[in-house]
Every structure is written in structure tokens, then in C-alpha cells.
Design a protein around this motif. Structure first.
Motif, PDB file in Angstrom:
ATOM      1  N   LEU A 180       0.724  -1.266  -0.120  1.00 37.92           N
ATOM      2  CA  LEU A 180      -0.135   0.014   0.098  1.00 37.92           C
ATOM      3  C   LEU A 180       0.844   1.356  -0.153  1.00 37.92           C
ATOM      4  CD1 LEU A 180      -2.878   1.254   0.313  1.00 37.92           C
ATOM      5  CD2 LEU A 180      -2.607   1.326   2.990  1.00 37.92           C
ATOM      6  N   ALA A 181       0.468   2.227  -0.859  1.00 40.71           N
ATOM      7  CA  ALA A 181       0.911   3.733  -0.646  1.00 40.71           C
ATOM      8  C   ALA A 181      -0.074   4.392   0.101  1.00 40.71           C
ATOM      9  CB  ALA A 181       1.372   4.109  -2.109  1.00 40.71           C
ATOM     10  N   PRO A 182       0.023   4.560   1.219  1.00 37.11           N
ATOM     11  CA  PRO A 182      -0.951   5.029   2.142  1.00 37.11           C
ATOM     12  C   PRO A 182      -1.623   6.442   1.697  1.00 37.11           C
ATOM     13  CG  PRO A 182       0.436   4.084   3.479  1.00 37.11           C
ATOM     14  CD  PRO A 182       1.460   4.070   2.141  1.00 37.11           C
ATOM     15  N   ALA A 183      -2.707   6.654   1.890  1.00 37.96           N
ATOM     16  CA  ALA A 183      -3.269   8.081   1.647  1.00 37.96           C
ATOM     17  C   ALA A 183      -2.943   8.960   2.398  1.00 37.96           C
ATOM     18  CB  ALA A 183      -4.725   7.917   1.672  1.00 37.96           C
ATOM     19  N   GLN A 184      -2.641  10.248   2.108  1.00 32.01           N
ATOM     20  CA  GLN A 184      -2.313  11.289   3.002  1.00 32.01           C
ATOM     21  C   GLN A 184      -3.166  12.529   3.169  1.00 32.01           C
ATOM     22  OE1 GLN A 184       1.162  12.384   0.222  1.00 32.01           O
ATOM     23  NE2 GLN A 184       0.634  14.261   1.309  1.00 32.01           N
ATOM     24  N   ASP A 185      -4.434  12.157   2.677  1.00 25.00           N
ATOM     25  CA  ASP A 185      -5.664  13.147   3.114  1.00 25.00           C
ATOM     26  C   ASP A 185      -6.859  12.451   2.932  1.00 25.00           C
ATOM     27  OD1 ASP A 185      -6.344  12.849   0.066  1.00 25.00           O
ATOM     28  OD2 ASP A 185      -5.179  14.717  -0.293  1.00 25.00           O
ATOM     29  N   ASN A 186      -8.085  12.824   3.323  1.00 20.04           N
ATOM     30  CA  ASN A 186      -9.365  12.266   3.340  1.00 20.04           C
ATOM     31  C   ASN A 186      -9.903  11.813   1.707  1.00 20.04           C
ATOM     32  OD1 ASN A 186      -9.951  11.891   6.019  1.00 20.04           O
ATOM     33  ND2 ASN A 186     -10.417  14.106   5.987  1.00 20.04           N
ATOM     34  N   ALA A 187      -9.206  12.419   0.895  1.00 18.64           N
ATOM     35  CA  ALA A 187      -9.750  12.518  -0.575  1.00 18.64           C
ATOM     36  C   ALA A 187      -8.875  11.270  -1.377  1.00 18.64           C
ATOM     37  CB  ALA A 187      -9.751  13.562  -1.303  1.00 18.64           C
ATOM     38  N   CYS A 188      -8.054  10.856  -0.468  1.00 17.54           N
ATOM     39  CA  CYS A 188      -7.123   9.900  -1.068  1.00 17.54           C
ATOM     40  C   CYS A 188      -6.565  10.540  -2.373  1.00 17.54           C
ATOM     41  CB  CYS A 188      -7.597   8.434  -1.228  1.00 17.54           C
ATOM     42  SG  CYS A 188      -8.531   7.876   0.185  1.00 17.54           S
ATOM     43  N   THR A 189      -5.906  11.735  -2.217  1.00 17.05           N
ATOM     44  CA  THR A 189      -5.414  12.295  -3.578  1.00 17.05           C
ATOM     45  C   THR A 189      -3.988  11.548  -3.900  1.00 17.05           C
ATOM     46  OG1 THR A 189      -6.294  14.331  -2.628  1.00 17.05           O
ATOM     47  CG2 THR A 189      -4.654  14.486  -4.369  1.00 17.05           C
ATOM     48  N   ILE A 190      -3.844  11.270  -5.048  1.00 18.89           N
ATOM     49  CA  ILE A 190      -2.745  10.828  -5.486  1.00 18.89           C
ATOM     50  C   ILE A 190      -1.466  11.937  -5.629  1.00 18.89           C
ATOM     51  CG2 ILE A 190      -1.487   9.432  -7.524  1.00 18.89           C
ATOM     52  CD1 ILE A 190      -3.927   8.111  -8.027  1.00 18.89           C
ATOM     53  N   ALA A 222      -8.228   3.764   2.423  1.00 19.13           N
ATOM     54  CA  ALA A 222      -8.666   4.641   2.970  1.00 19.13           C
ATOM     55  C   ALA A 222      -7.753   5.621   4.170  1.00 19.13           C
ATOM     56  CB  ALA A 222     -10.131   4.030   3.919  1.00 19.13           C
ATOM     57  N   PHE A 223      -8.070   6.640   4.327  1.00 26.03           N
ATOM     58  CA  PHE A 223      -7.186   7.467   5.121  1.00 26.03           C
ATOM     59  C   PHE A 223      -7.601   7.423   6.573  1.00 26.03           C
ATOM     60  CE2 PHE A 223      -6.077  11.930   6.787  1.00 26.03           C
ATOM     61  CZ  PHE A 223      -4.859  11.630   6.641  1.00 26.03           C
ATOM     62  N   ASN A 224      -6.458   7.156   7.256  1.00 25.19           N
ATOM     63  CA  ASN A 224      -6.526   7.044   8.780  1.00 25.19           C
ATOM     64  C   ASN A 224      -5.343   7.529   9.256  1.00 25.19           C
ATOM     65  OD1 ASN A 224      -7.160   6.744  11.560  1.00 25.19           O
ATOM     66  ND2 ASN A 224      -7.428   4.652  11.346  1.00 25.19           N
ATOM     67  N   LEU A 225      -5.518   8.980   9.796  1.00 23.54           N
ATOM     68  CA  LEU A 225      -4.454   9.589  10.277  1.00 23.54           C
ATOM     69  C   LEU A 225      -3.693   9.128  11.502  1.00 23.54           C
ATOM     70  CD1 LEU A 225      -2.493  12.183   9.457  1.00 23.54           C
ATOM     71  CD2 LEU A 225      -3.867  13.557  11.006  1.00 23.54           C
ATOM     72  N   ASN A 226      -4.549   8.277  12.095  1.00 22.83           N
ATOM     73  CA  ASN A 226      -3.804   7.516  13.497  1.00 22.83           C
ATOM     74  C   ASN A 226      -2.947   6.473  13.044  1.00 22.83           C
ATOM     75  OD1 ASN A 226      -5.491   9.060  15.538  1.00 22.83           O
ATOM     76  ND2 ASN A 226      -7.324   7.833  14.527  1.00 22.83           N
ATOM     77  N   CYS A 227      -3.039   5.871  11.665  1.00 26.93           N
ATOM     78  CA  CYS A 227      -2.018   4.852  11.165  1.00 26.93           C
ATOM     79  C   CYS A 227      -0.691   5.600  10.977  1.00 26.93           C
ATOM     80  CB  CYS A 227      -2.711   4.177  10.022  1.00 26.93           C
ATOM     81  SG  CYS A 227      -4.078   3.375  10.197  1.00 26.93           S
ATOM     82  N   VAL A 228       0.330   4.881  11.345  1.00 24.60           N
ATOM     83  CA  VAL A 228       1.663   5.404  11.111  1.00 24.60           C
ATOM     84  C   VAL A 228       1.876   5.498   9.771  1.00 24.60           C
ATOM     85  CG1 VAL A 228       4.082   4.804  11.362  1.00 24.60           C
ATOM     86  CG2 VAL A 228       2.541   4.317  13.412  1.00 24.60           C
TER      87      VAL A 228
END
Length: 379
Positions: A180-190, A222-228
Motif C-alpha cells: 500500500l502507498a497510504p493516503a495522506q488526506d481524506n480524498a485519497c489524493t494521488i 482509506a485514510f486514517n491519520l492515526n495509522c503510522v
């Protein structure tokens, strides 16, 4: 470097003192002590139960890569492969010396030593460290954050293991490795740094397809800022989640270990030898998303109650018994399972399925065998 060149390296440098699924500080400390001057090894903090958390640094290049494993204590395959990698890179006679000339690696082999010893996902306070990136409520989370801030990585490798339930898309192919290349915002912007992570994953996928075609997946982003991973990606550091999964009959995860090793080598070569812009990220988008279509065992066409024919789904429970991981079969479902696959499938041919006490099996039944048509069948 081609797959055919990497596989012999694994056989040569595989760390013989690390095997199967139970890997703790006691297993890695002699290996760390034997590194001598070849690596900088330090205690970077203590766990809830005051166990040391080790970090080590190798290489002298400008490209900095932070790698941490066993954030979840019962996910040890990536740790085994880290020591295989260390054995390889620290031998200056190999053709891979360019990696350490170009890159500096900081490795935390076991971030959660308490969880590793107890063989649990969580730490001793029963906190999932991969949901503690913002609160930083646990000493282990604080250690990782300090290293992240002091080392200032250009890449982060977040190393995990996944259950046997995952398929690579809606297929009968197990997701043996996932990324996974994790998302970095709620919109899962690439974003640009996500594209960089995606490009590296695409390179690993291309390599792995030559060995395990159609057995690589990606996770929902799906974005979750609590994930590292999401947090580090949110701070504009290309971050890659590695998930070591199931290969046929490989419950000790030794074949998966080799595949993780191959992924390490192929990704590090690519990072060392290229200026990665993310322009080749689209390969990543073609990797199928993980689905949950597998059980460890499915007994097909079983007569269960009122003479109804159904399927029986069995999942192994991983239990630490006498410092060894045992796999105890447990019945999870009794229903039509036409949409699912078993890593092992048994056809009951319409017969009833009994347990050790000669009673019909039911949900939550645990044992290593069943009886079908008077035959004792191992699960």
C-alpha cells in the motif's frame, strides 16, 4: 538485477537462526551482537515492560530509508527477511555494495518486543501501535517518532504480516504479498510523494509477478491519520506498507520470507540507482485490491443438521504453546460457501462430519481432525 540473480543470494545469506513464526528479542540479540563494526547498533528506547528496542544503521549514502518491523508483535516474517538482507548487504563481496554506497538504512527489527514475546498484535498495554501515530500514547510509538524525526528519511518501509484470508482480488489466488502507498488526506489524493511510493511498489510487483503471478494485492487506501503510514505520508515522506501473506502450505512463512527478501532487494536497487519522480506510478493502479475470499480449510458438501448439505469453513487459530506457534483449526461458519476458497478443501460427499466426541461438529469446534464416513481426517 534479475530474479534469477536474487534467489541464489537468498539461499546463501538466509539467516539460519531465525525460523518459523515466533521471533523475539532473544532470537535477534545474538545476531545484533555479531554485527560488530559492520553496523551501528543501539538501544533506542524501552517497551512498556522495559524490554529494549533496538535500532541499527548501515550504509553511508545520501538516500535515507527507515524500515521498522513487528510493530505488531505476531507479524515476524518481515523481521526474518531483514536479517537475511543484513547478511547480504554487509558482505562487501556481493554486487549489491552500491546500495550502501548510495543509501543509508535505519532498521528497527522489532518495534514491539512485548507483543513479540507474547505473540500478540498489540503491546503490553493492549494498544495497537499502528493506531497510535497521533496520540503517541505508548513508549514504542514515541521511539519510532523520535527516530523518524532524527533520521529524516526519504523513504519509509512499514513492515507487516497479513492473515491467510486475503485473496488478490476476487479470485482463487492468495494474496501472498500485499502493498500500500497510504493516503495522506481524506480524498485519497494521488500526491507526488504517493506517486513515488507507488512507482517503487510497481517495480516490486513486476519482479514478483515472475515468481507468483497474480498473487500480489494492494490494500484499500482509506485514510486514517492515526495509522503510522498515513501520518508519515501526510508529512510528505513516500511510505510503503509491506504485508507478508500466505503461500500454499507455507504456514511457517519461509517461502513468503524469500519473497519479502526479493522485494527488499529489488526496491533498494531501484531506489539506489534511480531518481524517482513518480512518473511511472500507474503500474500500481493495476494491482488488484485485497479481498477476503479464503479460509484455511473448507469442507464441502457436508451433511449438517436436518440432513441439509452445507459447507464448513475452518480457520486456524495461532497459539503460542511452549515457545512455539501451533495452528489450531476452529470452525468459523457452516453455510453455503460457493463464493469462497479454501487453502485446503475436503469433499465430504454428503456424509455427516463428526468431531472427536462423535458428535456433529458445530461453530467454534476446535480440533486437529474430523471424522467423515468413519475416516479420521487431519485438518
Amino acid at each position: 538485477m534479475q530474479v534469477e540473480e536474487i534467489k541464489p543470494l537468498f539461499l546463501k545469506y538466509k539467516e539460519a537462526n531465525l525460523l518459523h513464526r515466533y521471533i523475539t528479542n532473544k532470537h535477534i540479540e545474538p545476531l545484533l551482537n555479531s554485527l560488530g563494526d559492520h553496523a551501528i547498533v543501539e538501544i533506542i528506547g524501552k517497551s512498556v515492560l522495559d524490554n529494549p528496542i533496538y535500532g541499527l544503521k548501515i550504509g553511508e549514502g545520501n538516500k535515507r530509508i527507515l524500515m521498522w518491523s513487528q510493530m505488531h508483535g505476531n507479524e515476524s516474517t518481515t523481521t526474518k527477511a531483514l536479517f537475511d538482507l543484513l547478511n547480504t548487504l554487509l558482505d562487501t563481496r556481493t554486487s549489491l555494495k552500491n546500495i550502501l554506497e548510495t543509501c543509508t538504512l535505519y532498521i528497527i527489527p522489532i518495534l514491539n518486543p512485548d507483543g513479540a514475546e507474547a505473540y500478540t498484535r498489540v503491546n503490553a498495554n493492549k494498544v495497537d501501535l499502528n493506531r497510535d501515530a497521533q496520540n503517541l500514547s505508548q513508549p514504542e510509538s514515541q521511539v519510532l517518532r523520535r527516530i523518524f524525526e532524527s533520521f529524516k528519511p526519504h523513504f519509509c518501509f512499514n513492515l507487516h504480516g497479513q492473515r491467510t484470508i486475503f485473496s488478490a482480488g476476487n479470485t482463487n489466488k492468495s494474496a501472498t504479498l500485499s502493498f500500500l502507498a497510504p493516503a495522506q488526506d481524506n480524498a485519497c489524493t494521488i500526491t507526488p510523494n504517493r506517486k513515488v511510493a507507488m512507482e517503487v511498489i510497481g517495480v516490486m510487483n513486476d519482479t514478483l509477478q515472475k515468481i507468483i503471478p497474480n498473487q500480489v494485492g494492494v490494500y484499500d487506501d482509506a485514510f486514517n491519520l492515526n495509522c503510522v503510514g498515513d501520518t508519515f505520508q501526510n508529512e510528505n515522506i513516500p511510505t510503503i506498507l509491506f504485508e507478508a501473506g500466505h503461500y500454499k502450505d507455507d504456514y511457517g512463512r519461509e517461502m513468503t520470507r524469500e519473497l519479502i527478501y526479493i522485494s527488499y532487494i529489488s526496491s533498494l536497487i531501484y531506489i539506489a540507482n534511480n531518481t524517482i519522480t513518480g512518473s511511472h506510478y500507474e503500474v500500481y493502479l493495476k494491482i488488484p485490491e485485497n479481498e477476503k475470499y479464503f479460509y484455511d480449510v473448507i469442507i464441502r458438501n457436508a451433511k449438517v443438521g436436518n440432513h441439509k448439505i452445507n459447507d464448513i469453513a475452518i480457520q486456524y487459530q495461532e497459539k503460542l504453546i511452549n515457545n512455539k506457534i501451533e495452528f489450531i483449526p476452529k470452525i468459523e461458519k457452516i453455510e453455503n460457501l460457493d463464493a469462497f476458497f479454501g487453502h485446503k478443501e475436503i469433499d465430504a460427499n454428503g456424509f455427516e462430519v463428526f468431531g472427536i466426541n462423535n458428535q456433529l461438529v458445530k461453530i467454534n469446534y476446535e480440533n486437529v481432525f474430523v471424522i467423515i464416513n468413519n475416516d479420521k481426517i487431519a485438518l
